[in-house]
Design an enzyme around this catalytic site. Structure first.
Site, PDB file in Angstrom:
ATOM      1  N   ASP A 158       0.866  -1.174   0.000  1.00 54.87           N
ATOM      2  CA  ASP A 158       0.000   0.000   0.000  1.00 54.87           C
ATOM      3  C   ASP A 158       0.901   1.221   0.000  1.00 54.87           C
ATOM      4  OD1 ASP A 158      -1.733   2.070   0.450  1.00 54.87           O
ATOM      5  OD2 ASP A 158      -2.583   1.272   2.306  1.00 54.87           O
ATOM      6  N   TYR A 184      -6.453  16.131  -7.941  1.00 60.17           N
ATOM      7  CA  TYR A 184      -5.687  15.235  -8.816  1.00 60.17           C
ATOM      8  C   TYR A 184      -4.702  16.008  -9.685  1.00 60.17           C
ATOM      9  CZ  TYR A 184      -4.621  11.669 -12.322  1.00 60.17           C
ATOM     10  OH  TYR A 184      -3.970  10.795 -13.146  1.00 60.17           O
TER      11      TYR A 184
END
Length: 269
Positions: free
Chosen positions: A87, A184
């Protein structure tokens, strides 16, 4: 095994001045790490690098999907594909993954920083959006930085002239007003700046480790939402982006590709 050879000719008035052959041969048997390897560009990169002769470890939260890729390649390629659960929003998970790879495979020679997410369910002003925005930054920015740090430390310990490839975006060079992109675009602008900072840091360290940013337009992956917004828009395929990765990796040791911007024909942004 494909060696992915390219030849570039430099001409003046019809006279060939020089030619450079781009080949993946120098990486045969070397170790590559691909983050975000369970789907999209990452999955295609895993298969392409293994096909080019590299030992490839795909890092992903869904590590079992990386192993599924073995079924889609010949056996002599499949045995070079490995996976490990990681992760990239967790520094400890990243450190543990790279330590395991150092122990089992001897270290990393090529890092493809591909892991990335977007959260299209909110804007910057949506109430309670903190967790979503942090996930984007932790994945797209901090994950990339920490993976690069660990890869470099592995390369430095072994005096390896490796290569770090950051999968960026055209949104890292130009603001485009797509709905709900929130943070983003900012994360990809960060990747552009981080790539140049890494290049400077690598030079100051006295190494010949390369770093390249690959900035595609819209790519047909699971990240592209369903619906009318992208229905008629021209898109790249994952193979298009991975071809650019192979091109950058295949350059001679004295050549560094800084930035590759790729758009599909007909894209208006």
């Amino acid at each position: 095994m494909s060696t992915h050879k390219y030849t570039a000719l430099f001409e003046s008035s019809g006279t060939v001045l020089a030619s450079i052959v781009y080949t993946m041969d120098r990486w045969i048997g070397k170790v590559a790490i691909v983050t975000g390897a369970s789907s999209g560009i990452g999955a295609t990169a895993v298969k392409a690098l293994a096909n080019a002769g590299m030992v490839v470890i795909g890092l992903a939260r869904r590590a079992e999907r990386v192993l599924e890729l073995k079924k889609s390649v010949p056996p002599e390629v499949a045995h070079r594909i490995h996976s490990h659960r990681c992760d990239v929003t967790s520094e400890q998970s990243i450190v543990d993954a790279f330590a395991l790879i150092d122990h089992q495979f001897g270290g990393v020679d090529v890092l493809i920083n591909n892991a990335g997410v977007s959260k299209l369910t909110c804007t910057l002003l949506t109430a309670g959006n903190g967790a979503d925005l942090r996930t984007v930054l932790d994945t797209n920015v901090m994950g990339l930085v920490l993976c690069s740090r660990e890869a470099f430390q592995s390369m430095k310990r072994r005096s390896i002239d490796g290569h770090i490839v950051n999968i960026n975006s055209i949104l890292g060079h130009k603001y485009i007003g797509f709905p709900n992109l929130n943070i983003y675009g900012a994360s990809k602008y960060a990747v552009t700046a981080i790539t140049e900072t890494l290049r400077n840091d690598l030079r100051n360290e006295g190494t010949r480790v390369k770093v390249t940013s690959i900035s595609p337009g819209i790519v047909r992956t699971e990240m592209v939402p369903e619906g009318d917004q992208f229905q008629d828009k021209p898109m790249l395929e994952t193979d298009d982006v991975v071809s650019a990765i192979l091109y950058a990796l295949g350059t001679p040791p004295h050549v560094q590709v800084h930035e590759v911007i790729i758009k599909p024909v007909g894209e208006t942004n």
